[in-house]
Design a protein around this motif. Structure first.
Motif, PDB file in Angstrom:
ATOM      1  N   CYS A   1       0.583  -0.990  -0.033  1.00 19.73           N
ATOM      2  CA  CYS A   1       0.105   0.108   0.007  1.00 19.73           C
ATOM      3  C   CYS A   1       0.976   1.277  -0.018  1.00 19.73           C
TER       4      CYS A   1
ATOM      5  N   ASN B   1      -0.334   4.559   0.631  1.00 21.57           N
ATOM      6  CA  ASN B   1      -1.104   4.894   2.534  1.00 21.57           C
ATOM      7  C   ASN B   1       0.411   4.644   3.711  1.00 21.57           C
ATOM      8  N   ASP B   2      -1.025   4.929   4.648  1.00 28.79           N
ATOM      9  CA  ASP B   2      -0.313   5.436   5.484  1.00 28.79           C
ATOM     10  C   ASP B   2      -1.071   5.819   6.680  1.00 28.79           C
ATOM     11  N   CYS B   3      -2.370   5.523   6.392  1.00 27.55           N
ATOM     12  CA  CYS B   3      -3.264   5.696   7.373  1.00 27.55           C
ATOM     13  C   CYS B   3      -2.628   5.335   8.717  1.00 27.55           C
TER      14      CYS B   3
ATOM     15  N   CYS C   1      -3.902   1.894  10.980  1.00 26.06           N
ATOM     16  CA  CYS C   1      -3.533   0.094   9.630  1.00 26.06           C
ATOM     17  C   CYS C   1      -2.301  -0.837   9.648  1.00 26.06           C
TER      18      CYS C   1
ATOM     19  N   ILE D   1      -0.943  -2.835   7.700  1.00 30.68           N
ATOM     20  CA  ILE D   1      -0.296  -2.970   6.675  1.00 30.68           C
ATOM     21  C   ILE D   1      -0.310  -1.173   6.147  1.00 30.68           C
ATOM     22  N   ARG D   2      -0.052  -0.652   6.455  1.00 26.34           N
ATOM     23  CA  ARG D   2       0.118   0.658   6.060  1.00 26.34           C
ATOM     24  C   ARG D   2       1.842   0.815   6.039  1.00 26.34           C
TER      25      ARG D   2
ATOM     26  N   GLY E   1      -4.556  -3.137  -0.369  1.00 25.67           N
ATOM     27  CA  GLY E   1      -3.846  -1.925  -0.253  1.00 25.67           C
ATOM     28  C   GLY E   1      -3.851  -1.350  -1.640  1.00 25.67           C
TER      29      GLY E   1
HETATM   30 FE1  FES Z   1      -3.398   0.912   2.909  1.00 28.05          FE
HETATM   31 FE2  FES Z   1      -4.314   0.533   4.852  1.00 28.05          FE
HETATM   32  S1  FES Z   1      -3.073   2.039   4.451  1.00 28.05           S
HETATM   33  S2  FES Z   1      -5.117  -0.908   3.125  1.00 28.05           S
END
Ligand code: FES
Ligand code: SAM
Length: 352
Positions: free
Chosen positions: A66, A68-70, A73, A75-76, A112
């Motif tokens: 992924c 992203n960096d939520c 999460c 898997i960030r 992701g």
């Molecule tokens: Fe991408 Fe959770 S940060 S799936």
């Protein structure tokens, strides 16, 4: 239960909407008796529309890579301890074939935001699944993409899209996500998906860090106005390699309470009893159904990758084979008087 709470629940049943401050009161002053009244009413209305059927969706977790960096999460992108994987096209098709032979008629491809899955790649996969199993519905849950991309994926055969809005409070959204992400963009995606013709799912985590009753009231108002076809809500659960490692999990009781409220706002919504609910309580998924949910999503991912799609600590269903996962859920539903049904499970519109 006090009189105000009682009359708000009656009003919700009659009018299917409340003001923001009324939703906030309903959440902040909840009690066991109110939860029971809401759950009873939610079950009655759901039974009227869907009987005792619980729809199953076969979940295929196609990649844990992924960009992203939520912050919540597991898997960030910043989690360096996460062992990354991406299923091959052959593996994805094999999961769908196996699911089909187990009776699944809806597949959810989730992952992701992995740059490998360009429109060309995803369209090819969608086309192959749809031509092998034309009687199945295909749901995507691949995050934020451009309108053009959503259009291409829909034209290739994707029927539904799940994209939780995560929180309808802008300030709260900022506390859960890096600056590169925005609430406006998330909402833009949801409206684009709707306009393009997908059946759309939004949703949020219960008990995420910094969540307030006022923020939850906005989530309910958003659901009331957007009227999604599906709505995924489950408790937040911390993951040890994220900035929220030491935060508390969301509560089963509040999650179930909100499931009942959402069922009353939008009687025909497809509402999953989530894996996260089953993770914080061994009977969580049963409790979710008894509160008004009507969907379960057994895992169809290859057993070899399941532990790697670890969004939060101690996620369940990571050891079982697909058939075991389906049988387990089927038994659980039977134990509370419900039957899993394996048709496409489209939304049934309801006037009343
Ligand atoms: Fe991408 Fe959770 S940060 S799936
Ligand atoms: N990338 C896609 C997206 O953003 O919609 C799909 C994958 S994302 C992992 C799916 C959902 O997992 C998110 O919408 C979020 O609500 C949920 N999730 C992520 N971390 C979680 C956590 N720690 N506890 C509970 N749910 C979580």
């Amino acid at each position: 239960m006090n009189d105000r709470l009682y009359s708000l629940i009656e009003k919700l049943q009659k009018e299917r909407c409340l003001s923001l401050s009324e939703y906030e009161y309903l959440i902040g002053n909840r009690c066991e008796e109110a939860a029971k009244m809401l759950a009873d009413a939610a079950v009655v209305i759901r039974k009227k529309i869907y009987g005792s059927s619980v729809f199953v969706r076969g979940l295929i977790e196609i990649s844990n890579i992924c960009k992203n960096d939520c912050l919540y999460c597991g898997i960030r992108k910043s989690n360096r301890h996460c062992e990354r994987y991406r299923l091959t096209e052959e593996q994805i098709l094999a999961c769908a074939d196996e699911g089909y032979s187990l009776g699944f008629r809806t597949f959810v491809l989730q992952g992701g935001e992995d740059g490998y899955f360009t429109d060309d790649v995803l369209c090819r996969i969608i086309g192959e699944i749809k031509s092998a199993h034309p009687d199945c519905a295909l749901t995507l849950s691949m995050g934020e993409r451009s309108r053009e991309s959503y259009e291409r994926l829909h034209a290739a055969g994707a029927d539904r899209y799940l994209l939780r809005h995560e929180t309808a409070d802008k300030e709260h959204y900022r506390k859960l996500h890096p600056e590169t992400m925005s609430f406006e963009e998330r909402i833009r995606c949801l409206y684009d998906l709707r306009e393009i013709g997908y059946q759309v799912g939004c949703g949020f985590m219960v008990g995420s860090p910094y969540q307030t009753d006022a923020a939850l009231a906005k989530d309910l108002k958003f659901i009331e106005t957007f009227m999604p076809d599906m709505c995924g809500i489950g408790p937040f659960i911390p993951h040890r390699e994220t900035p929220f490692a030491d935060e508390a999990s969301g509560e089963v009781e509040l999650t179930c309470y909100l499931l009942s409220v959402i069922r009353l706002i939008h009687p025909s919504v497809l509402l999953p009893s989530t894996t996260a609910l089953g993770t914080i309580d061994p009977r969580g998924r049963e409790k979710g159904i008894l509160a008004g949910a009507n969907v379960v999503m057994p895992n169809l991912s290859p057993a070899s990758v399941r532990k790697k799609y670890e969004l939060y600590n101690d996620k369940i269903c990571t050891g079982e084979e697909s058939a075991q996962c389906k049988d387990c859920l089927s038994q659980r539903m039977k134990s509370i008087g419900y039957d899993i049904v394996t048709d496409r499970g489209d939304i049934k519109h309801f006037n009343g």
